[in-house]
Motif scaffolding. Sequence first.
Motif, PDB file in Angstrom:
ATOM      1  N   ASP A   1     -20.025  14.259  15.300  1.00 22.39           N
ATOM      2  CA  ASP A   1     -18.781  15.138  15.127  1.00 22.39           C
ATOM      3  C   ASP A   1     -17.521  14.731  15.642  1.00 22.39           C
ATOM      4  O   ASP A   1     -17.891  14.416  17.055  1.00 22.39           O
ATOM      5  CB  ASP A   1     -18.997  16.685  15.291  1.00 22.39           C
TER       6      ASP A   1
ATOM      7  N   ASN B   1     -12.395  10.288  11.085  1.00 17.19           N
ATOM      8  CA  ASN B   1     -12.949  10.640  10.168  1.00 17.19           C
ATOM      9  C   ASN B   1     -12.508   9.432   8.957  1.00 17.19           C
ATOM     10  O   ASN B   1     -13.604   8.923   8.383  1.00 17.19           O
ATOM     11  CB  ASN B   1     -13.215  11.917   9.663  1.00 17.19           C
TER      12      ASN B   1
ATOM     13  N   HIS C   1     -19.306  17.769   7.692  1.00 16.71           N
ATOM     14  CA  HIS C   1     -19.184  16.423   8.362  1.00 16.71           C
ATOM     15  C   HIS C   1     -20.311  15.662   7.989  1.00 16.71           C
ATOM     16  O   HIS C   1     -20.797  14.696   8.894  1.00 16.71           O
ATOM     17  CB  HIS C   1     -18.943  16.637   9.693  1.00 16.71           C
TER      18      HIS C   1
END
Length: 401
Positions: A344, A351, A378
């Motif tokens: 994460d 991202n 995610h």
Amino acid sequence: MKYKVLVTKIFQRKKSFIATALYQENKLVEVSLESLEQQGILGNIYVGRVKDIVKNLNAAFIEIAPGVPCYYSLEDLKNPLYVKKINSPRLVQGDEVVVQVVRESSGSKPPKVSTNLNFSGKYLVLTSENQSLGISKKLNQETREKLRKTLTFEEDRDYGVIVRTNAAAASLEEILLEYQQLKKEYQVIKNTAMHRTVFSCLKQGIPEYLHAFQSLNPQQVESILTDDPQIFQQLQQYFERLDPKLNDKLALYQDQLLSLSKLYSLENRLQEALQERVWLKSGGYLIIQPTEALTVIDVNSGKSIAKKQAQEHYIKINLEAAEEIAHQIRLRNLSGIIIVDFIDMKEERDNDKLLKSLRAFVRTDSVPVSVVDMTKLHLVELTRKKVKKSLAEQMQSGNNR
């Protein structure tokens, strides 16, 4: 990037195979195993018989041999070539129809067949049901438009034509000559099928180690090595038809002290490709777990990091993992749904950078891969087209020696 191609016989877990391995800068990027004892059926064309119609699946099961039912999607039904037709406008039990195996069996899933017969050449693919003209999307828009204007085929044809990537480097004469050869092959199948009994094999797909060269651009091939004289001779004959220039790159390896597979550590690389854990240079690692429904890949940092350095370190590991995941998917021939649990990251821009990089890495794959998106949890979703068995399944398919 150029490939070095190895074609050699190997023995794994008391089973024997012909291995076709692609190397880039001495790194194994793709491998295919063909059992020496158990002949594959991918690409074969049969006179099949409809065994069952399953309405809730909108599918049929068509036998290509006694006790060998194959899955057939009724959504694909357009203009099938019937050998024997029961008096009904629909496909029904007992119909005899010409089908081609487009996907081998996998796990509990049976082989998949299609009535859209494909006849592949170096520059073109002729299709029996899809009657349009298609051009490879791997080519840029300018090249595609040029080919679309240059290539003209009969307007009243009962088949379609797909122009492959290799056509961009070919002359018009070469493409049209292959077109005539593929058209003749299709017409022979059509005429022959009407006089053949059910379960007849009308055409056998070429061996996997030869088929691999159909998808390769000869300009991408640096060298081709084999240490088997019989395979060497078969490759020579095949290249004379496919592209004689490939014979200039073909060599017979003849060192009696060190086999070709040992020289390139092929057996070791295959064993590594079956392991669940894959280490990254940064100290992180991947856990790859195929299941019946999908493949799950977990990215781990491998060691604790100080909080100030954590996010910077995580993006580094994730980017390295993305490149290795693209490599492992291709090497292991994973397909279907693939879910990746990256580490994460807090920043949205990180991202976005990760997804952009992953899309670039999978673009080099010879099989279409789609990076769908990142979910709210995610998790990154990918899909890869299913063509043949995974490497693990290929290794299990050989009979004991």
